[in-house]
Scaffold this active site. Structure first.
Site, PDB file in Angstrom:
ATOM      1  N   LYS A 209       0.843  -1.209   0.000  1.00  0.00           N
ATOM      2  CA  LYS A 209       0.000   0.000   0.000  1.00  0.00           C
ATOM      3  C   LYS A 209       0.876   1.256   0.000  1.00  0.00           C
ATOM      4  O   LYS A 209       1.618   1.497   0.948  1.00  0.00           O
ATOM      5  CB  LYS A 209      -0.898   0.041   1.242  1.00  0.00           C
ATOM      6  CG  LYS A 209      -1.862   1.232   1.176  1.00  0.00           C
ATOM      7  CD  LYS A 209      -2.501   1.565   2.497  1.00  0.00           C
ATOM      8  CE  LYS A 209      -1.787   2.637   3.256  1.00  0.00           C
ATOM      9  NZ  LYS A 209      -1.834   3.982   2.640  1.00  0.00           N
ATOM     10  N   GLU A 283      10.805   0.883   9.705  1.00  0.00           N
ATOM     11  CA  GLU A 283      11.747   1.969   9.372  1.00  0.00           C
ATOM     12  C   GLU A 283      11.007   3.260   9.703  1.00  0.00           C
ATOM     13  O   GLU A 283      10.090   3.649   8.982  1.00  0.00           O
ATOM     14  CB  GLU A 283      12.096   1.939   7.877  1.00  0.00           C
ATOM     15  CG  GLU A 283      12.696   0.637   7.403  1.00  0.00           C
ATOM     16  CD  GLU A 283      14.183   0.525   7.692  1.00  0.00           C
ATOM     17  OE1 GLU A 283      14.749   1.459   8.290  1.00  0.00           O
ATOM     18  OE2 GLU A 283      14.760  -0.497   7.333  1.00  0.00           O
ATOM     19  N   CYS A 317      13.699  10.838   6.089  1.00  0.00           N
ATOM     20  CA  CYS A 317      13.772  10.320   7.459  1.00  0.00           C
ATOM     21  C   CYS A 317      15.176  10.488   8.045  1.00  0.00           C
ATOM     22  O   CYS A 317      15.339  10.719   9.229  1.00  0.00           O
ATOM     23  CB  CYS A 317      13.368   8.863   7.461  1.00  0.00           C
ATOM     24  SG  CYS A 317      14.239   7.943   6.189  1.00  0.00           S
ATOM     25  N   GLU A 414      11.001  15.380  15.109  1.00  0.00           N
ATOM     26  CA  GLU A 414      11.155  15.373  13.666  1.00  0.00           C
ATOM     27  C   GLU A 414      10.228  16.418  13.045  1.00  0.00           C
ATOM     28  O   GLU A 414       9.023  16.395  13.296  1.00  0.00           O
ATOM     29  CB  GLU A 414      10.790  13.975  13.140  1.00  0.00           C
ATOM     30  CG  GLU A 414      11.109  13.774  11.703  1.00  0.00           C
ATOM     31  CD  GLU A 414      10.742  12.370  11.229  1.00  0.00           C
ATOM     32  OE1 GLU A 414       9.675  11.870  11.618  1.00  0.00           O
ATOM     33  OE2 GLU A 414      11.521  11.794  10.455  1.00  0.00           O
TER      34      GLU A 414
END
Ligand code: NAP
Ligand code: MG
Length: 504
Positions: A209, A283, A317, A414
């Site tokens: 997906k 991840e 990331c 983040e």
């Protein structure tokens, strides 16, 4: 979209060097637009679900739009898969696994994967244009990084398919079965390649997906897979939102979950599969420390910092979003950084001159703005480029913060945008402690002339990847993955085969 490439008048001139750069622009020096052609890509008005080698209507008959974040225009609409569709995709993958893929000689599996890699190369231009239109990243990046690296991943793992006995000498390995794979919006085609290639090479079948805002290159990959004559059901690509992802994760007939995305969703997934036999690789997020010592080649380091945080709008990331500069060179580095940032072109992602494209979605732009406010309220000093922004679309100026404290949220959380937090340090021990003081541990960078410092740092940094005198370099043969809240498991290289096999 009318974006004037002439630089806006500088807000204030702080240094001699930055005046020189601005003067160049202010005296009329500018790039002519060099737009890539929209007509290089065919995007259908509507996409169904790719299940069992065919395009199937979603059982709930629902579709949702995917837009171009640089223009806010609708590009296409894609199917919203519900639990019944997920079930169909998983049973197609199970049948393909039992009847075809797990029984096929490995050298034959390899031929299919090689074919997919070649077709990705053949259609590279179209894939790059679609990636840029759907996600907002500059065409230069889609063309020179995303698509070639995706093709390389398929090539690399095709090579392993019939050599698993060398990858795991004196061991017996068997595929796991059906892999459920869920990917984010920052590298849509590349993440699909990272997931699908090792799964197929080791004999597993797939239900994948893509993210809601960037489904189009994965659907184009489904067309390639169909054209490559991959046996039906070996790869199924279904679109949908978080609920579709959750239905894949909780499906009882899925043997392995491979997820790339936020730490929050990663935690939900862990909870959902606790107590089952499902294997998982996660991840997740990052807050990479990029460390410049006083003996580093400073111009090279500044270029590396620019690449580390402003590449792909900071939607990376492993972006080097925390910069630690040794105190003695901090002033110089910050001046050089500001000068360089002033030359970055923000605008139309389809223009080959563009350095920083569109933020992926309105929601992500709002998140970035929220963090800019938080940074200012926490007492850090914000500086942004004086570049003009297009009137339409979601854009953000490259920004940096100085006077940042280690405990500030902009140094801990983040942001996932073109925003750099700059901190200073005096000694090696101090910077290692500060750099490791983070809930994340995905990547880090170190800039120094001394090999001994590099080894000292790489040994003591709690980060999955540490780049030395470079940043954001990727190769299919290198493993990638995190420590702590950045997740677990490795993708890429020999290590990337392990999560897809049972080793006896
Ligand atoms: P996200 O919100 O976690 O979404 C990632 C994927 O998971 C999307 O396909 C999403 O679907 C789906 N999803 C959402 N809720 C779910 C649920 N409850 N169960 C299963 N799947 C669910 O992350 P994102 O905002 O798209 O991506 C940015 C994040 O990814 C950042 O934190 C970044 O650091 C991380 N990232 C990590 C790596 C790495 O290798 N470590 C690489 C790239 C990105 P929808 O799109 O429909 O929400
Ligand atoms: Mg889109």
């Amino acid at each position: 979209m009318a974006v004037t490439r002439k630089k806006a008048a500088p807000k204030k001139s702080s240094t001699k060097k930055s005046n020189t750069v601005k003067l160049k622009f202010d005296t009329g020096w500018s790039y002519d637009p060099a737009p890539e052609s929209r007509s290089a890509a065919t995007i259908k008005p509507q996409y169904d679900l790719f299940i069992n080698g065919q395009w199937q209507k979603p059982s709930g008959k629902k579709y949702f739009a995917t837009t171009n974040p640089a223009t806010e225009e609708k590009l296409s609409e894609v199917a919203d898969a519900n639990a019944a569709d997920v079930n169909k995709a998983v049973s197609a993958a199970r049948t393909a696994y039992d009847k075809v893929w797990s029984k096929m000689p490995a050298r034959e599996r390899a031929k299919y994967i090689f074919r997919i890699s070649r077709m990705v190369q053949e259609k590279a231009r179209e894939l790059a244009v679609i990636e840029t239109l759907d996600g907002g990243k500059p065409i230069r990046e889609s063309r020179d990084f995303d698509v070639p690296t995706a093709a390389n991943h398929f090539f690399y793992y095709a090579g392993w398919a019939d050599k698993l006995e060398y990858a795991f000498p004196n061991r017996q390995v068997a595929p796991l079965g059906v892999a459920g794979q869920i990917i984010p919006w920052n590298f849509p085609l590349l993440m699909a390649a990272w997931k699908i290639a090792p799964a197929l090479a080791t004999g597993n079948t797939v239900v994948l997906k893509p993210a809601e805002t960037t489904p189009l290159t994965a659907l184009k990959l489904a067309e390639i897979i169909q054209e490559a004559d991959l046996p039906p059901g070996v790869v199924n690509i279904i679109t949908g939102a978080g609920a579709t992802g959750a239905a894949i994760v909780s499906h009882p007939d899925v043997n392995k979950i491979a997820f790339t995305g936020s730490t929050d969703v990663g935690k939900l997934i862990q909870r959902s599969i606790a107590g089952t036999n499902k294997k998982a690789t996660l991840e997740l997020g990052g807050k990479a420390a990029n460390i410049i010592f006083e003996d580093a080649p400073l111009d090279q380091a500044v270029e590396g910092v620019i690449n580390g945080i402003y590449f792909n709008q900071g939607h990376v990331c492993c972006a080097g979003s925390r910069l630690y500069v040794q105190e003695s060179v901090a002033k110089t580095v910050i001046r050089k950084l500001k000068d360089r940032i002033e030359t970055l072109i923000v605008g139309d992602p389809m223009d080959k001159n563009t350095d920083i494209g569109a933020i992926n979605s309105k929601q992500q732009l709002e998140t970035i703005h929220r963090y800019l406010d938080i940074g200012r309220r926490e007492g850090a000093e914000m500086w942004e480029s004086s570049c003009p922004l297009p009137r339409k679309g979601y854009f953000c100026r490259p920004t940096l913060f100085t006077n940042v404290a280690q405990s500030n949220r902009i140094a801990q959380e983040e942001i996932f945008g073109p925003v750099l937090s700059i901190l200073t340090f005096r000694t090696d021990d101090e910077v290692i402690e500060k750099a490791n003081n983070s809930p994340f541990g995905l990547s880090a960078g170190v800039w120094t002339d001394k090999g001994s410092k590099i080894f000292n740092l790489t040994r003591r940094m709690r980060a999955g990847v540490v780049w030395a005198n470079t940043f954001n370099k990727f190769d299919p043969s290198s493993p990638f993955g995190g420590y702590k809240e950045s997740g677990f498991g490795r993708e890429g290289g020999l290590h990337g085969l392990m999560p897809y096999v049972d080793i006896k």
